[in-house]
Scaffold this motif. Structure first.
Motif, mmCIF file in Angstrom:
data_model
loop_
_atom_site.group_PDB
_atom_site.id
_atom_site.type_symbol
_atom_site.label_atom_id
_atom_site.label_comp_id
_atom_site.label_asym_id
_atom_site.label_seq_id
_atom_site.Cartn_x
_atom_site.Cartn_y
_atom_site.Cartn_z
ATOM 1 N N VAL A 166 0.795 -1.156 0.043
ATOM 2 C CA VAL A 166 0.041 0.007 0.003
ATOM 3 C C VAL A 166 0.892 1.359 -0.060
ATOM 4 C CG1 VAL A 166 -1.833 1.373 1.445
ATOM 5 C CG2 VAL A 166 -1.898 -1.176 1.170
ATOM 6 N N ALA A 167 1.812 1.078 0.782
ATOM 7 C CA ALA A 167 2.866 2.443 0.877
ATOM 8 C C ALA A 167 3.409 2.600 -0.606
ATOM 9 C CB ALA A 167 3.931 2.084 1.876
ATOM 10 N N LEU A 168 3.881 1.574 -1.240
ATOM 11 C CA LEU A 168 4.280 1.795 -2.678
ATOM 12 C C LEU A 168 3.402 2.434 -3.630
ATOM 13 C CD1 LEU A 168 6.523 -1.612 -3.187
ATOM 14 C CD2 LEU A 168 7.172 0.725 -2.669
ATOM 15 N N LEU A 169 2.027 1.942 -3.332
ATOM 16 C CA LEU A 169 1.281 2.756 -4.166
ATOM 17 C C LEU A 169 0.602 4.153 -3.699
ATOM 18 C CD1 LEU A 169 -1.548 -0.168 -4.263
ATOM 19 C CD2 LEU A 169 0.032 0.602 -6.176
ATOM 20 N N LEU A 170 0.814 4.312 -2.417
ATOM 21 C CA LEU A 170 0.160 5.835 -1.994
ATOM 22 C C LEU A 170 1.440 6.906 -1.723
ATOM 23 C CD1 LEU A 170 -2.398 4.820 1.009
ATOM 24 C CD2 LEU A 170 -2.845 5.248 -1.567
ATOM 25 N N ILE A 171 2.473 6.382 -1.508
ATOM 26 C CA ILE A 171 3.444 7.371 -1.334
ATOM 27 C C ILE A 171 3.789 8.160 -2.417
ATOM 28 C CG2 ILE A 171 5.972 7.596 -0.898
ATOM 29 C CD1 ILE A 171 5.742 5.339 1.332
ATOM 30 N N PRO A 172 3.971 7.798 -3.918
ATOM 31 C CA PRO A 172 4.143 8.536 -5.027
ATOM 32 C C PRO A 172 2.962 9.732 -5.256
ATOM 33 C CG PRO A 172 4.447 6.248 -5.638
ATOM 34 C CD PRO A 172 4.002 6.321 -4.175
ATOM 35 N N PRO A 173 1.866 9.123 -5.019
ATOM 36 C CA PRO A 173 0.729 10.930 -5.227
ATOM 37 C C PRO A 173 0.692 11.336 -3.853
ATOM 38 C CG PRO A 173 -0.261 8.490 -4.901
ATOM 39 C CD PRO A 173 1.011 8.110 -5.160
ATOM 40 N N PHE A 174 0.928 10.962 -2.723
ATOM 41 C CA PHE A 174 0.518 11.500 -1.614
ATOM 42 C C PHE A 174 1.543 11.987 -0.459
ATOM 43 C CE2 PHE A 174 -3.229 9.195 -2.820
ATOM 44 C CZ PHE A 174 -4.208 10.138 -3.156
ATOM 45 N N GLY A 175 2.773 11.304 -0.954
ATOM 46 C CA GLY A 175 3.965 11.553 -0.010
ATOM 47 C C GLY A 175 3.720 10.962 1.538
ATOM 48 N N ILE A 176 4.261 11.618 2.335
ATOM 49 C CA ILE A 176 4.275 11.167 3.722
ATOM 50 C C ILE A 176 2.921 10.854 4.290
ATOM 51 C CG2 ILE A 176 4.137 13.521 5.013
ATOM 52 C CD1 ILE A 176 6.098 12.151 6.947
ATOM 53 N N THR A 177 1.656 11.645 3.575
ATOM 54 C CA THR A 177 0.473 11.133 4.282
ATOM 55 C C THR A 177 0.065 9.600 3.734
ATOM 56 O OG1 THR A 177 -0.219 13.401 4.277
ATOM 57 C CG2 THR A 177 -2.025 11.983 4.316
ATOM 58 N N GLY A 178 0.360 9.696 2.419
ATOM 59 C CA GLY A 178 0.329 8.190 1.852
ATOM 60 C C GLY A 178 1.003 7.025 2.711
ATOM 61 N N ALA A 179 2.206 7.242 3.354
ATOM 62 C CA ALA A 179 2.941 6.476 4.103
ATOM 63 C C ALA A 179 1.990 6.331 5.335
ATOM 64 C CB ALA A 179 4.049 6.802 4.162
#
Length: 176
Positions: free
Chosen positions: A107-120
């Protein structure tokens, strides 16, 4: 439930009670870094201005910190089941942890690129929520521990809030 009500009262008394009444020192939960509902409410209320006061750019950590705080509350509130695994079937506990870590990384690999630290932060929350749901399922199936379905509400709500916050952050109209 009665247990939830007791915990909320205990959390509030930790900030406003008397040591003689509590049987513990006032503020122990805060000093020990235990995530409590009053602390989360305070983070929501004063988090962004406090982070801005620390320095330029720190307010950008507001949403990630709220999400991580929620993840810790989910983990601490629902982590008691891990004791059963540790003492009775440690291998099952290890498998549940490995599954949640693998999902968290994916999930981090999917969310970090568009949302940065919030995705992490959302990846951590979703991973903790998944682990909690798996824990409850295994407790019910493998150990015949009756787990009320209402207890799954916390992890599901936390995961839903994470998704809503990602939508809100990615929505240019809201400007979060």
């Amino acid at each position: 439930s009665l247990g939830t009500a007791f915990q909320l009262v205990d959390d509030l008394l930790d900030y406003e009670g008397a040591t003689e009444q509590l049987g513990k020192n006032v503020g122990d939960d805060l000093r020990e870094g235990k995530p409590t509902l009053p602390l989360l409410i305070a983070m929501v209320a004063i988090g962004r201005p406090l982070l801005a006061w620390i320095g330029p750019g720190f307010e950008m950590g507001y949403w990630p910190l709220l999400i991580l705080g929620t993840a810790e509350i989910v983990q601490s509130a629902l982590g008691i089941g891990d004791l059963i695994f540790i003492y009775l079937k440690p291998r099952i506990g290890l498998y549940l942890t490995l599954v949640s870590v693998a999902v968290g990384i994916g999930v981090a690999l999917l969310l970090i690129p568009p949302f940065g630290i919030t995705g992490a932060a959302c990846a951590v929350l979703l991973s903790y929520g998944l682990r909690s749901m798996l824990r409850f399922a295994v407790l019910a199936i493998r150990f015949d521990v009756p787990v009320p379905h209402a207890h799954l509400g916390g992890p599901l709500l936390a995961a839903g809030l994470a998704l809503i916050s990602l939508w809100a952050i990615g929505n240019p109209v809201l400007g979060l």
